[in-house]
Design an enzyme around this catalytic site. Structure first.
Site, PDB file in Angstrom:
ATOM      1  N   ALA A 108       0.812  -1.217   0.000  1.00  0.00           N
ATOM      2  CA  ALA A 108       0.000   0.000   0.000  1.00  0.00           C
ATOM      3  C   ALA A 108       0.848   1.271   0.000  1.00  0.00           C
ATOM      4  O   ALA A 108       1.883   1.347   0.657  1.00  0.00           O
ATOM      5  CB  ALA A 108      -0.929  -0.005   1.209  1.00  0.00           C
ATOM      6  N   VAL A 171       2.723  -1.835   4.301  1.00  0.00           N
ATOM      7  CA  VAL A 171       3.155  -0.510   3.861  1.00  0.00           C
ATOM      8  C   VAL A 171       4.303  -0.645   2.869  1.00  0.00           C
ATOM      9  O   VAL A 171       5.357  -1.196   3.188  1.00  0.00           O
ATOM     10  CB  VAL A 171       3.600   0.355   5.062  1.00  0.00           C
ATOM     11  CG1 VAL A 171       3.983   1.753   4.590  1.00  0.00           C
ATOM     12  CG2 VAL A 171       2.502   0.418   6.108  1.00  0.00           C
ATOM     13  N   CYS A 172       4.116  -0.089   1.673  1.00  0.00           N
ATOM     14  CA  CYS A 172       5.150  -0.182   0.635  1.00  0.00           C
ATOM     15  C   CYS A 172       6.464   0.431   1.098  1.00  0.00           C
ATOM     16  O   CYS A 172       7.534  -0.125   0.862  1.00  0.00           O
ATOM     17  CB  CYS A 172       4.658   0.518  -0.629  1.00  0.00           C
ATOM     18  SG  CYS A 172       5.901   0.636  -1.938  1.00  0.00           S
ATOM     19  N   PHE A 173       6.400   1.595   1.775  1.00  0.00           N
ATOM     20  CA  PHE A 173       7.617   2.329   2.090  1.00  0.00           C
ATOM     21  C   PHE A 173       8.368   1.782   3.303  1.00  0.00           C
ATOM     22  O   PHE A 173       9.399   2.317   3.680  1.00  0.00           O
ATOM     23  CB  PHE A 173       7.313   3.819   2.270  1.00  0.00           C
ATOM     24  CG  PHE A 173       7.292   4.560   0.967  1.00  0.00           C
ATOM     25  CD1 PHE A 173       8.380   5.315   0.555  1.00  0.00           C
ATOM     26  CD2 PHE A 173       6.197   4.481   0.126  1.00  0.00           C
ATOM     27  CE1 PHE A 173       8.376   5.983  -0.654  1.00  0.00           C
ATOM     28  CE2 PHE A 173       6.180   5.144  -1.092  1.00  0.00           C
ATOM     29  CZ  PHE A 173       7.274   5.894  -1.481  1.00  0.00           C
TER      30      PHE A 173
END
Length: 294
Positions: A108, A171-173
């Site tokens: 995401a 979470v992508c980051f």
């Protein structure tokens, strides 16, 4: 594959490269690519436009394209295979934010206060030929060059096999992938890729400012903000100053042109691309069946 020398104005470490050599633009013949600057749009429209460009490039109707865009309203995007249950839909609705599923993989991303880029080119273009990892490396060199031009130091765009064994969160980051860019050890640019119809689409997000942990509120697991803050950052935090969307866009345009040896020519979406984008928005990206697919 052809090796290039990339002349960066700050130290950019490319790890996992057996040759240990820097790469450079003189090894590509100069070719025209289209540059599209889109006005802010909702998530379903943005994803539909990216796929419409993929269709047009695959059919040879338009040149390879670098597109720069923003999101309005801000939206949470899920990776293609990510469970929709990862999103807190009630919190998104309450805040007036959108939800969309990308055609690419990954986790995401909250698209807010950022510059988003997409690159679409035929699979046989030497800038992206040779597989996903190799194309990530080449495009990362252009992204890194733009960031160094903006003043970012201590960049890395590396490949670390042990990351594949790390526990993936929503979470992508939180976790860089191969050749994604970090600054001071924290992820700064997140990118994802798809290949279809003989063409490649890679798009990614450069957070410009704001609280990088805002995404936690909109995920059902409500990840620990301190964990996210320790692993991700944005351009304002790195530089200690605010960078506007236009300033970042100009840096990306110049760096893609220099590092990939492109003659970028400003252009608009064609009538066919707009028609495909409208169709894809209605039937796919704006459709609950796509958003909730498992």
């Amino acid at each position: 594959n052809i090796i290039r020398r990339c002349r960066l104005r700050a130290r950019v470490t490319i790890m996992g490269d057996d040759s240990g050599r820097e790469r450079g633009a003189q090894e590509y013949s100069k070719v025209p690519w289209r540059l599209v600057r889109s006005g802010p749009a909702d998530g379903a429209t943005n994803m539909a436009v990216d796929e419409a460009i993929l269709r047009a490039v695959a059919q040879g109707l338009v040149p390879p394209t670098l597109r720069l865009y923003a999101w309005e309203p801000p939206s949470l995007s899920l990776g293609r295979a990510q469970p929709v249950a990862d999103a807190d839909r009630a919190a998104l609705a309450e805040a007036g934010l959108g939800l969309v599923r990308r055609p690419t993989g990954g986790r995401a991303i909250l698209h807010i206060d950022e510059l988003t880029y997409s690159v679409v080119a035929p699979e046989d273009d030497p800038r992206i030929a040779g597989g996903i990892i190799e194309s990530y490396r080449r495009l990362s060199a252009a992204l890194a060059h733009a960031l160094t031009a903006l003043g970012v130091a201590d960049l890395a765009a590396d490949r670390r096999a042990e990351r594949r064994h790390a526990r993936a969160g929503p979470v992508c980051f939180e976790l860089p992938s191969d050749y994604e860019i970090t600054a001071g050890g924290r992820k700064l640019v997140g990118s994802a890729q798809m290949r279809a119809l003989g063409a490649v689409l890679q798009h990614g997000a450069l957070p410009l400012c704001g609280d990088i942990t805002r995404i936690c509120r909109f995920l059902s697991a409500h990840p620990d903000p301190e964990r996210v803050r320790a692993r991700a950052t944005n351009l304002e935090q790195v530089l200690g100053r605010r960078v506007t969307w236009d300033e970042a866009a100009l840096a990306l345009e110049a760096s893609f042109a220099e590092v990939l040896n492109l003659a970028l020519r400003r252009g608009d979406l064609t009538a066919q691309e707009l028609a495909w984008a409208s169709e894809l928005r209605a039937e796919k990206y704006g459709n609950e069946a796509w958003t909730c697919r498992q």
